[in-house]
Design an enzyme around this catalytic site. Structure first.
Site, mmCIF file in Angstrom:
data_model
loop_
_atom_site.group_PDB
_atom_site.id
_atom_site.type_symbol
_atom_site.label_atom_id
_atom_site.label_comp_id
_atom_site.label_asym_id
_atom_site.label_seq_id
_atom_site.Cartn_x
_atom_site.Cartn_y
_atom_site.Cartn_z
ATOM 1 N N HIS A 95 0.868 -1.189 0.000
ATOM 2 C CA HIS A 95 0.000 0.000 0.000
ATOM 3 C C HIS A 95 0.897 1.228 0.000
ATOM 4 O O HIS A 95 1.314 1.708 1.050
ATOM 5 C CB HIS A 95 -0.917 -0.039 1.233
ATOM 6 C CG HIS A 95 -1.938 1.055 1.278
ATOM 7 N ND1 HIS A 95 -3.124 0.948 1.977
ATOM 8 C CD2 HIS A 95 -1.963 2.288 0.714
ATOM 9 C CE1 HIS A 95 -3.820 2.065 1.839
ATOM 10 N NE2 HIS A 95 -3.130 2.908 1.082
ATOM 11 N N GLU A 102 -11.427 3.104 5.697
ATOM 12 C CA GLU A 102 -10.427 3.994 6.306
ATOM 13 C C GLU A 102 -11.208 5.085 7.031
ATOM 14 O O GLU A 102 -11.262 5.140 8.245
ATOM 15 C CB GLU A 102 -9.508 4.594 5.234
ATOM 16 C CG GLU A 102 -8.473 5.572 5.789
ATOM 17 C CD GLU A 102 -7.737 6.360 4.706
ATOM 18 O OE1 GLU A 102 -8.229 6.401 3.558
ATOM 19 O OE2 GLU A 102 -6.678 6.958 5.018
ATOM 20 N N ASP A 162 1.561 7.123 2.095
ATOM 21 C CA ASP A 162 2.205 8.283 1.454
ATOM 22 C C ASP A 162 3.378 8.722 2.331
ATOM 23 O O ASP A 162 3.283 9.712 3.071
ATOM 24 C CB ASP A 162 1.202 9.431 1.300
ATOM 25 C CG ASP A 162 0.028 9.052 0.410
ATOM 26 O OD1 ASP A 162 0.209 8.950 -0.809
ATOM 27 O OD2 ASP A 162 -1.072 8.833 0.953
ATOM 28 N N HIS A 190 1.479 4.839 -2.420
ATOM 29 C CA HIS A 190 1.151 5.706 -3.556
ATOM 30 C C HIS A 190 2.435 6.397 -3.995
ATOM 31 O O HIS A 190 3.023 7.152 -3.220
ATOM 32 C CB HIS A 190 0.110 6.751 -3.146
ATOM 33 C CG HIS A 190 -1.144 6.147 -2.585
ATOM 34 N ND1 HIS A 190 -2.233 5.839 -3.375
ATOM 35 C CD2 HIS A 190 -1.477 5.772 -1.328
ATOM 36 C CE1 HIS A 190 -3.186 5.312 -2.608
ATOM 37 N NE2 HIS A 190 -2.755 5.258 -1.367
HETATM 38 ZN ZN LIG Z 1 -3.742 4.842 0.452
#
Ligand SMILES: [Zn+2]
Length: 330
Positions: free
Chosen positions: A9, A192, A271, A11
């Site tokens: 996971h 989330e 991120d 980005h």
């Molecule tokens: Zn994400």
């Protein structure tokens, strides 16, 4: 030596560190509204999801050419490798680029200039996953899938990200059916900020094989039971949860309880340039703050390889799993 792990996971746009943002801005003649990297790093201390997303999209303006995307991916892979990442399944957001005039081919081929040589250059195997922005229309997602057709040799699957609330998985039913028909693997962010029902929808309507985040499943015991029974992997991102206030503090994170319940959890960075750390930093944080035992950390690492899309190279998966079992904690 850090614990070997897969990152599932991540980005790639979220790995843009202030130094590289300024370097790319200078190269492309883009003026950033920050005096220097210190001021920009200060802006990275955003307070909520919207201020994060505003900055995230603003900075994408520096990504223009294949070389920019190549440099971005290389910078991530070097940092990830140093923290024990042996395999990375990397998300990218084509709509964030095509909507400002950067073509799909520039993005994919640029990333591929890095990913295609990642094993040799960084010792990290990779897969590429194309995400749809869920706060844009299903039609836009379908056009994006069409755009990607010439590049599907580089892309292993599709995902769904950006602002979750009000954009349930069911909105993308047709797009996911089309992706499945093209032989693409399917994942989606769910649970989330959005409710637990979105997790069930992602499984039942979109046919996802992994749930990204999935944190809010803990609110629904029947859902937890199902996720355990079906061995559905969850790609948790503890430091991201703290920065975006999905949990109050890291100490309050439900990861230990989720592992005790038998959920197939993995730990990832989401991120990392914005959320305070890469994969290894997330492992260190849960070890220190949540007091996870060595066997629990090994379980997280094992899960990351079991949940990865390495079906096309089982030998490599087995090699990674053997590394995890043989690992000796310092
Ligand atoms: Zn994400």
């Amino acid at each position: 030596m850090p614990l070997p792990k897969a990152e599932l996971h991540l980005h790639v746009e979220g790995t843009l560190e202030p130094e590289l943002a300024f370097e790319l801005a200078a190269r492309n003649g883009v003026k950033l509204p920050y005096a220097d990297t210190d001021e920009l790093r200060e802006a990275y201390r955003f307070q909520d999801l919207q201020s994060f997303l505003d900055l995230y999209y603003e900075l994408m303006a520096v990504l223009r050419t294949e070389r920019d995307f190549e440099d971005l991916a290389n910078a991530y892979l070097a940092r990830a490798a140093a923290q024990g990442v042996r395999h990375a399944e990397i998300f990218f957001d084509p709509q964030a680029h095509t909507s400002r005039g950067v073509e799909m081919g520039t993005v994919v081929e640029g990333l591929w200039r890095s990913l295609g040589r990642s094993v040799e250059n960084h010792g990290v195997s990779t897969r590429l996953i194309m995400c749809f922005l869920r706060d844009r229309s299903a039609e836009s997602a379908m056009r994006t899938l069409e755009d990607a057709r010439p590049h599907l040799g580089r892309i292993v699957g599709v995902g769904l990200d950006s602002a979750e609330v009000g954009h349930p998985p069911v909105k993308f039913r047709e797009v996911y059916e089309a992706a499945a028909a093209l032989g693409l693997r399917r994942v989606a962010h769910a649970g989330e900020e959005g409710p637990p029902e979105y997790i069930g929808q992602a499984l039942d309507v979109l046919g996802v094989e992994r749930v990204d985040h999935g944190l809010r499943c803990v609110e629904d015991p029947a859902l937890v039971e199902r996720l355990v029974r079906e061995r559905v992997p969850l790609t948790l991102c503890p430091l991201s949860n703290v920065r975006l206030r999905t949990v109050d503090t890291l100490a309050a994170h439900p990861l230990p309880a989720m592992l005790d319940a038998g959920l197939m959890c993995t730990v990832n960075s989401d991120d990392p340039a914005y959320f305070g750390g890469y994969a290894g930093d997330n492992f260190d944080a849960v070890r220190t703050t949540l007091g996870l035992s060595e066997e629990r950390l090994r379980e997280l690492a094992r899960n990351s390889f079991l949940a990865s899309f390495l079906e096309d190279d089982e030998e490599l998966r087995q090699r990674y799993l053997a590394e995890v079992e043989a690992y000796e904690f310092p």
